[in-house]
Design a protein around this motif. Sequence first.
Motif, PDB file in Angstrom:
ATOM      1  N   TYR A 284       0.857  -1.240   0.067  1.00 37.21           N
ATOM      2  CA  TYR A 284      -0.119  -0.102  -0.018  1.00 37.21           C
ATOM      3  C   TYR A 284       0.958   1.382   0.199  1.00 37.21           C
ATOM      4  N   VAL A 285       1.594   1.433   0.934  1.00 41.79           N
ATOM      5  CA  VAL A 285       2.884   2.641   1.061  1.00 41.79           C
ATOM      6  C   VAL A 285       3.688   2.862  -0.166  1.00 41.79           C
ATOM      7  N   LEU A 286       4.049   1.497  -0.872  1.00 42.30           N
ATOM      8  CA  LEU A 286       4.828   1.688  -1.912  1.00 42.30           C
ATOM      9  C   LEU A 286       3.973   2.282  -3.214  1.00 42.30           C
ATOM     10  N   PHE A 287       2.693   2.073  -3.209  1.00 46.34           N
ATOM     11  CA  PHE A 287       1.867   2.503  -4.298  1.00 46.34           C
ATOM     12  C   PHE A 287       1.554   3.996  -4.048  1.00 46.34           C
ATOM     13  N   ILE A 288       1.459   4.412  -2.811  1.00 46.90           N
ATOM     14  CA  ILE A 288       1.341   5.846  -2.400  1.00 46.90           C
ATOM     15  C   ILE A 288       2.468   6.631  -2.733  1.00 46.90           C
ATOM     16  N   ARG A 289       3.612   5.895  -2.637  1.00 46.30           N
ATOM     17  CA  ARG A 289       4.663   6.755  -2.596  1.00 46.30           C
ATOM     18  C   ARG A 289       4.786   7.161  -4.366  1.00 46.30           C
ATOM     19  N   ARG A 290       4.202   6.139  -5.076  1.00 48.76           N
ATOM     20  CA  ARG A 290       4.363   6.033  -6.528  1.00 48.76           C
ATOM     21  C   ARG A 290       3.267   6.790  -7.257  1.00 48.76           C
ATOM     22  N   TYR A 291       1.966   7.053  -6.552  1.00 43.52           N
ATOM     23  CA  TYR A 291       0.766   7.575  -7.154  1.00 43.52           C
ATOM     24  C   TYR A 291       0.510   8.590  -6.560  1.00 43.52           C
ATOM     25  N   GLY A 292       0.644   8.708  -4.991  1.00 39.57           N
ATOM     26  CA  GLY A 292       0.122   9.862  -4.050  1.00 39.57           C
ATOM     27  C   GLY A 292      -1.254   9.301  -3.293  1.00 39.57           C
ATOM     28  N   ILE A 293      -1.154  10.183  -2.221  1.00 38.58           N
ATOM     29  CA  ILE A 293      -2.381   9.645  -1.252  1.00 38.58           C
ATOM     30  C   ILE A 293      -3.724   9.946  -1.952  1.00 38.58           C
ATOM     31  N   ARG A 294      -3.829  10.772  -2.757  1.00 41.70           N
ATOM     32  CA  ARG A 294      -5.229  11.094  -3.285  1.00 41.70           C
ATOM     33  C   ARG A 294      -5.638  10.385  -4.656  1.00 41.70           C
ATOM     34  N   SER A 295      -4.426   9.486  -4.934  1.00 41.09           N
ATOM     35  CA  SER A 295      -5.007   8.583  -6.008  1.00 41.09           C
ATOM     36  C   SER A 295      -5.741   7.489  -5.671  1.00 41.09           C
ATOM     37  N   TRP A 296      -6.637   6.793  -6.407  1.00 39.61           N
ATOM     38  CA  TRP A 296      -7.427   5.645  -6.479  1.00 39.61           C
ATOM     39  C   TRP A 296      -6.678   4.483  -6.516  1.00 39.61           C
ATOM     40  N   ILE A 297      -5.492   4.237  -7.026  1.00 44.20           N
ATOM     41  CA  ILE A 297      -4.678   3.284  -7.432  1.00 44.20           C
ATOM     42  C   ILE A 297      -4.289   2.563  -6.204  1.00 44.20           C
TER      43      ILE A 297
END
Length: 369
Positions: free
Chosen positions: A255-268
Motif C-alpha cells: 500500500y505505501v509503496l503505491f502511495i509513494r508512486r501515485y500519491g495519497i489522493r490517487s485511487w490506485i
Amino acid sequence: MIFSMEAYKQWVWRNREYIHSLGSLANGLTWLLPEKFSASDIGPEAVTAFLGIFTTINEHIIESVPTTRAHVGPSGTDSSLSYPLLISILKDLETVVEVAAEHFYGDRKWNFIIATEAIKALVRLALFRNTGYKMLLHGGETPNDDKDPNQPVLQNRPGHLDRNHRSGNQNLYNPWNMEGRAMSALSSFGQNARTTATSPTSSWSRRIQQQQAVIEPAVINEKRTTLSELLSEKGVKGALFVMGEVLFITRPLIYVLFIRRYGIRSWIPWAISLSVDTLGMGILSNLKLWGDKCKQIHFSQPERDELRRRKLLWALYLMRDPFFTKFTREKLESSQKKVEPVPLIGFLTEKIVELLVGAQSRYTYISGS
C-alpha cells in the motif's frame, strides 16, 4: 542491574491489575493532549509512544513471567517470545517516525514509512516461519499457542504430544496437572530415600534439583513445522494458507509503496490494497473448497476470531483517502451540522468528528497494520 530488573519484574507481576488499568488510562488520556494532530508538534506523539512502549513492556512481563520455564521454541530457547514485543514497540514508534519525517522532510516522509512497514513485514515473516507457519494473531502481537477454549486438549498439533506417544510413555507423569505433580513428588521422595545412604553432598544436591523439577514444569521443546512439511502434509491447502498469510503481512508495505508512486489522493493505492485484502481473506476463508478434502486445515477458536477481526479492519477503507475526502468526511460534517443545535449531543459529535478527522491525517492510525 540484573537483580533490580528481576525485582521490577516481580513488582509488575504482583501489581499487574493496577498497572494494566493505569496503562489503559494513560493511553486514553493521550488523545486529549493539545496539538495532538499537529503536523509540526512531535511532543504529543513522543509522549504517546513512550507511554505505549512502557505499557507494552509491562504487559509482556505480566504475560511471560508465569510461563518462562514452561515453553520454549524449536531450538530450545524462548527467542520467539521476543517477536510480539518487538512488533508492539515498532507499532508504538511508527507514529513518531511519521510525524518527525513529515516535520523535517515533508512529502518524503513516505520513505520512512516504507522503511517502518518493511521492518514490520520482515519481523512478521520471521515470526510466521519461526512458529511453524501458524496464523498471526493481532499482527503477531499475540502468540498463537494453539489454545482453544472449546478444545482443552489438542491432538496432532506442533508442541503437543500425540496419543500414541502418550500411550507409549505412561510412566512419565504430566507436570501440568495436580495429579502429575503429586506423583512426581512421591517419586522424588522415594528416590531421596534410596540415595540417603550414599554421599550426603550428592544426595542434598540431587534433592534440591528434584524439588525444583516438581515446582517448575518441565521444559517443552516444540518441534517447528517446516514449509516443506506443511506442503507435503496439507498439499494445495497448505500452499494457499501460506499465500493468504503472506498477503496479509505484506499488504501494508504494498500500500505505501503505491502511495509513494501515485500519491495519497490517487485511487490506485486504495484499490490495490483492497484487492490484496480481498484476495488474502478470500483464500483463508475458503480453504475447504480447494484441494484434497482429506487434507483440511482446521482453525482454532482464536484463529477464527482473528479472521473476523481482519474483516472488521476493512472498515478502515472508509477512513483512507481518497474515499474519506470524497465521501466519508462529507457525511460526517453533514451529520454534525444536523445535531449541532442540540446542546450536549452537538458538542460531543463535534469532538468525535474532530478526532476522526485528525486521526485520518495520520497514516499509522488508519493503516490497519
